[in-house]
Design an enzyme around this catalytic site. Sequence first.
Site, PDB file in Angstrom:
ATOM      1  N   HIS A 178       0.983  -1.205  -0.089  1.00  0.00           N
ATOM      2  CA  HIS A 178       0.122  -0.139   0.022  1.00  0.00           C
ATOM      3  C   HIS A 178       0.769   0.979   0.040  1.00  0.00           C
ATOM      4  CE1 HIS A 178      -2.976   2.833   1.299  1.00  0.00           C
ATOM      5  NE2 HIS A 178      -3.899   2.124   1.035  1.00  0.00           N
ATOM      6  N   ARG A 226      -6.742   9.566  -0.716  1.00  0.00           N
ATOM      7  CA  ARG A 226      -6.488  10.032  -2.165  1.00  0.00           C
ATOM      8  C   ARG A 226      -7.722  10.171  -2.672  1.00  0.00           C
ATOM      9  NH1 ARG A 226      -3.898   6.166  -4.871  1.00  0.00           N
ATOM     10  NH2 ARG A 226      -3.819   4.628  -2.854  1.00  0.00           N
TER      11      ARG A 226
END
Length: 575
Positions: A237, A257
């Site tokens: 990640h 995000r």
Amino acid sequence: DGFERRIAASVLVIGTGGAGLRAAIELAERGVGVLAVGKRPKADAHTTLAAGGINAALATMDPQDTWQQHAADTLQESYLLADPRTVRIVTEGAARGIADLERYGTPFAREADGRISQRFFGAHTYRRTAFSGDYTGLEIQRALVRRATELDVPILDTVHITRLLVRHNVVFGAYGFDLGDGSRYVIHADAVILATGGHTRIWRRTSSRRDENTGDTFRLAVLAGARIRDPELVQFHPSGLLEPEDAAGTLVSEAARGEGGKLLNALGERFMARYDPERMELSTRDRVALAAYTEIKEGRGTPRGGVRLDVSHLPRETIMTRLPRVHQTLLELQMLDITQDPIEIAPTAHYSMGGVRVRPEDHSTDVDGLYAIGEAASGLHGANRLGGNSLIELLVYGRIVGEAAAAYSASLQAQRRCPLALAEARREVDRMLACDGPENVRVLQRGVRDIMTEHCGVVRDEAGLRAGLAELDAVEARIGAIGVHPDNAGYQDLAHAFDLKSTVLAARATLEAALERRETRGCHNRSDYPGLEESMQVNLVWSGPGKVEREEIPPIPAPIAALMRHVSSDGKLVE
Ligand code: FAD
């Protein structure tokens, strides 16, 4: 100590995360005698960490969405390593999985008119990720625990399973010990469901919790006679915290995000413009992780070796309602207010896309009566998992495997047992308890995590992987001289010794498959083989040290392939 309890159940579920609980609920709803065991408190399973959401093409926000498009997106991002049959089962069954959760009382976020709200996650064509703030996994786990309690499912969440019991390739139960008082468990069952999670804890920086995801799945499955598929395919990640040291890898949800967060290097550049100008921060995890890794490696990282994720330009209201957990976590761990300041992050081991090799239709394994589900299994994600696809997999296959195990149990004429297999499992724990050598289990565990981080992280090459295997041999040789000393606080020391054995086996499988995959595809970056290699569009199946075989993947049905943006008419990946 040494006291042995004998329990029998029609079906034993090992693992009390989302996958195990969903399967147990299915069995209980069908009136089948089920027992669920886990090695940490059920209310606090790994699943509770899931934040951002769960996917289903409900088309509540984007009416054009279909399960076929969800399947196409999943296959696309798997770099054609997912099994199209598995993908179909999950995407087509996803709406039902969400309906089940609603039935169990999961409080999904909703639009003003009552529709379930859905948000964008990286690389999805449409908004199809349902959520509960950024506590989605916690809410799902709560609902599953509540439902299992209503159904009186017996759950023992202090039992560490050390062996599956198998006779002539037929499973008949499992052996383990209680983490508190060391008493042993012999659990007889017609069928066993392995829902024991992934192996991301074998890296130094990981989004997993301490002492979970240590590779138990791999060891239990392989010793039973099952095989592991694609262990090298591990998702890093992009956004794990660097600090504090004891929480390194703690995740900042992808939702940061998704909601408009910007990624910046130490020079203040939005560096995704160099790697994926079209999608920028909404690019896929593998690309964002590689981009962050490259920025750091090439000297554009922060002094501590990270990059920055900035959400401070977003309205405070958005942060407080859409990212409450990120806000809370940063305040707690670093006294950082994300409405004001950027977060320092780096890639972190996050998800095992590989796992036990299972059949797509019912997740049965090579061993009769043994099933695997959830992060423990493989087939849905290939070389890159789409955010939100794991939670829905737990729901869909939990139901299917529960049903399959119930039918298998009902079909058995007589339970097969074997005193020899049981005696061996018992002896193994006895021997471990008798270990009184000078080597420290924690130190060796740390050693394996260093090896994997150094040689088998975001970017790999042959020399490094071979060095990793040699170093692993050295660690393994030292296991013979460990000391195991349970104390008044319990049998954690014994558990750690078994965790270490699992970790070493999982590390070996991962290194060997990574060596064999001589190409760069999705999460697997080989600096010595930087291109995609068509002949490697296969799964790698590991059955023991030195044994890696290739397995063909069935073709993608034409109507689904037609929905994939980067696949040619003859089924090849194109940029
Ligand atoms: P787990 O929840 O890992 O449960 C494994 C169980 O097995 C535990 O109960 C454990 O105690 C037990 N166990 C293991 N070994 C033994 C043993 N030897 N003996 C007895 N019991 C054992 N996915 C999404 O889809 N959307 C998201 O937004 C998302 N966010 C995430 C955020 C974070 C920080 C993390 C870490 C993951 C996220 N994921 C997300 C992934 C998802 O949470 C996991 O893949 C999923 O929860 C795995 O569930 P599981 O039931 O398969 O395994």
